[in-house]
Design a protein around this motif. Structure first.
Motif, mmCIF file in Angstrom:
data_model
loop_
_atom_site.group_PDB
_atom_site.id
_atom_site.type_symbol
_atom_site.label_atom_id
_atom_site.label_comp_id
_atom_site.label_asym_id
_atom_site.label_seq_id
_atom_site.Cartn_x
_atom_site.Cartn_y
_atom_site.Cartn_z
ATOM 1 N N ILE A 56 79.346 7.873 30.172
ATOM 2 C CA ILE A 56 78.157 7.113 30.543
ATOM 3 C C ILE A 56 78.599 6.084 31.582
ATOM 4 N N GLY A 57 77.852 5.975 32.669
ATOM 5 C CA GLY A 57 78.213 5.063 33.753
ATOM 6 C C GLY A 57 78.925 5.743 34.907
ATOM 7 N N ALA A 58 79.262 7.029 34.761
ATOM 8 C CA ALA A 58 79.912 7.761 35.858
ATOM 9 C C ALA A 58 78.923 7.929 37.012
ATOM 10 N N SER A 59 79.455 8.046 38.212
ATOM 11 C CA SER A 59 78.600 8.197 39.391
ATOM 12 C C SER A 59 78.157 9.649 39.559
ATOM 13 N N GLN A 60 77.121 9.838 40.390
ATOM 14 C CA GLN A 60 76.666 11.200 40.686
ATOM 15 C C GLN A 60 77.773 12.000 41.360
ATOM 16 N N ASP A 61 78.554 11.346 42.201
ATOM 17 C CA ASP A 61 79.657 12.044 42.868
ATOM 18 C C ASP A 61 80.679 12.549 41.850
ATOM 19 N N GLN A 62 80.984 11.736 40.823
ATOM 20 C CA GLN A 62 81.913 12.178 39.778
ATOM 21 C C GLN A 62 81.360 13.394 39.044
ATOM 22 N N VAL A 63 80.061 13.377 38.771
ATOM 23 C CA VAL A 63 79.425 14.506 38.083
ATOM 24 C C VAL A 63 79.524 15.759 38.940
ATOM 25 N N TYR A 108 71.291 12.731 33.023
ATOM 26 C CA TYR A 108 70.287 11.755 33.453
ATOM 27 C C TYR A 108 70.965 10.583 34.150
ATOM 28 N N PHE A 109 70.393 10.176 35.286
ATOM 29 C CA PHE A 109 70.926 9.055 36.062
ATOM 30 C C PHE A 109 69.896 7.931 36.104
ATOM 31 N N ASP A 110 70.388 6.716 36.177
ATOM 32 C CA ASP A 110 69.498 5.574 36.345
ATOM 33 C C ASP A 110 69.202 5.381 37.838
ATOM 34 N N LYS A 111 68.507 4.298 38.169
ATOM 35 C CA LYS A 111 68.127 4.034 39.568
ATOM 36 C C LYS A 111 69.343 3.787 40.461
ATOM 37 N N ASN A 112 70.475 3.403 39.871
ATOM 38 C CA ASN A 112 71.704 3.157 40.635
ATOM 39 C C ASN A 112 72.572 4.402 40.759
ATOM 40 N N ARG A 113 72.038 5.559 40.339
ATOM 41 C CA ARG A 113 72.736 6.853 40.405
ATOM 42 C C ARG A 113 73.978 6.896 39.506
ATOM 43 N N LYS A 114 73.889 6.234 38.359
ATOM 44 C CA LYS A 114 74.951 6.256 37.348
ATOM 45 C C LYS A 114 74.434 7.004 36.122
ATOM 46 N N VAL A 115 75.315 7.743 35.458
ATOM 47 C CA VAL A 115 74.933 8.502 34.262
ATOM 48 C C VAL A 115 74.504 7.538 33.165
ATOM 49 N N ASN A 116 73.292 7.764 32.630
ATOM 50 C CA ASN A 116 72.871 6.945 31.486
ATOM 51 C C ASN A 116 72.635 7.778 30.227
ATOM 52 N N ARG A 117 72.654 9.144 30.376
ATOM 53 C CA ARG A 117 72.503 9.990 29.184
ATOM 54 C C ARG A 117 72.887 11.416 29.520
ATOM 55 N N LEU A 118 73.458 12.115 28.536
ATOM 56 C CA LEU A 118 73.787 13.541 28.633
ATOM 57 C C LEU A 118 73.018 14.288 27.557
ATOM 58 N N ALA A 119 72.580 15.488 27.867
ATOM 59 C CA ALA A 119 71.904 16.317 26.873
ATOM 60 C C ALA A 119 72.334 17.771 27.081
ATOM 61 N N ASN A 120 72.456 18.488 25.987
ATOM 62 C CA ASN A 120 72.793 19.911 26.018
ATOM 63 C C ASN A 120 71.704 20.631 25.229
ATOM 64 N N TYR A 121 70.645 21.038 25.914
ATOM 65 C CA TYR A 121 69.487 21.628 25.269
ATOM 66 C C TYR A 121 69.684 23.123 25.034
ATOM 67 N N GLY A 122 69.240 23.561 23.882
ATOM 68 C CA GLY A 122 69.223 24.968 23.532
ATOM 69 C C GLY A 122 68.042 25.195 22.608
ATOM 70 N N LEU A 123 67.900 26.418 22.150
ATOM 71 C CA LEU A 123 66.822 26.714 21.212
ATOM 72 C C LEU A 123 67.391 26.791 19.809
ATOM 73 N N GLN A 124 66.739 26.079 18.904
ATOM 74 C CA GLN A 124 67.109 26.135 17.491
ATOM 75 C C GLN A 124 65.818 26.267 16.701
ATOM 76 N N ASP A 125 65.716 27.330 15.940
ATOM 77 C CA ASP A 125 64.493 27.625 15.182
ATOM 78 C C ASP A 125 63.275 27.691 16.104
ATOM 79 N N GLY A 126 63.479 28.212 17.312
ATOM 80 C CA GLY A 126 62.384 28.388 18.253
ATOM 81 C C GLY A 126 61.941 27.130 18.969
ATOM 82 N N LYS A 127 62.635 26.014 18.730
ATOM 83 C CA LYS A 127 62.268 24.754 19.376
ATOM 84 C C LYS A 127 63.421 24.281 20.251
#
Length: 156
Positions: A56-63, A108-127
C-alpha cells in the motif's frame, strides 16, 4: 469328419482371453485419452508473488514494473488497474473446455497515483468474491464495473 473337429481344443483361443484382451484395449484407450487432458490460461498470467511485492502506498510506476500492463483501466474514485485471467481445462481433446477459475486482480490508486487497496476477485458460490479481504463487494460503482467483466470472461 471336418477339419475343425480335428483341431485340438487346447489350440483354440479361450473365450475369457478374448474378453480380457478387449477390456485391456478399452482401458488403454481410456488412459491415452485421459493423458490428453489440457489446461488453458487465457488473459493475464500473474507472476508468482507479484501481489506481495506491491505494498500500500506504492506508485503506479512500481505496479507497472511488477505487474506489467493492465488488461483494462477504469476510473472510480481514483484510477484502477484490472488484470483479467481465466483458467480452463479440457479432459479429452474433442470435449468442450470447462472453466476452472476466473480472476480479476484490481489495484486501486488514490488521487496521487499511489496504491490504496488491492483486490483479487473471483467467483465463489456464484458471487463475486475478494480473496484478499475475504469479502463480497456490495452494489455501487465498483460492482457496476466488475459484473460485466465477469460476464465477459465467462462466455469465452
Amino acid at each position: 469328419m471336418t477339419i475343425s473337429s480335428h483341431i485340438d481344443a487346447s489350440h483354440r483361443p479361450r473365450r475369457g482371453f478374448r474378453h480380457l484382451r478387449a477390456a485391456l484395449t478399452v482401458a488403454a484407450i481410456c488412459l491415452s485419452l485421459g493423458a490428453c487432458a489440457e489446461q488453458y490460461q487465457k488473459g493475464y498470467i500473474m507472476p508468482i508473488g507479484a501481489l506481495e511485492q506491491i505494498p500500500i502506498g506504492a506508485s503506479q510506476d512500481q505496479v507497472l514494473i511488477v505487474m506489467g500492463t493492465p488488461s483494462t483501466v477504469a476510473t472510480l474514485s481514483g484510477e484502477v488497474f484490472y488484470y483479467i485471467s481465466q483458467r480452463a481445462e479440457r479432459a479429452v481433446a474433442f470435449m468442450p473446455q470447462k472453466v476452472t477459475d476466473q480472476r480479476v486482480v484490481a489495484i486501486y490508486f488514490d488521487k496521487n497515483r499511489k496504491v490504496n487497496r488491492l483486490a483479487n476477485y473471483g467467483l465463489q458460490d456464484g458471487k463475486i468474491f475478494d480473496f484478499i479481504s475475504r469479502t463480497t463487494p456490495t452494489s455501487g460503482q465498483e460492482m457496476s464495473y466488475l459484473t460485466p467483466l465477469f460476464k465477459l470472461i465467462s462466455f469465452r
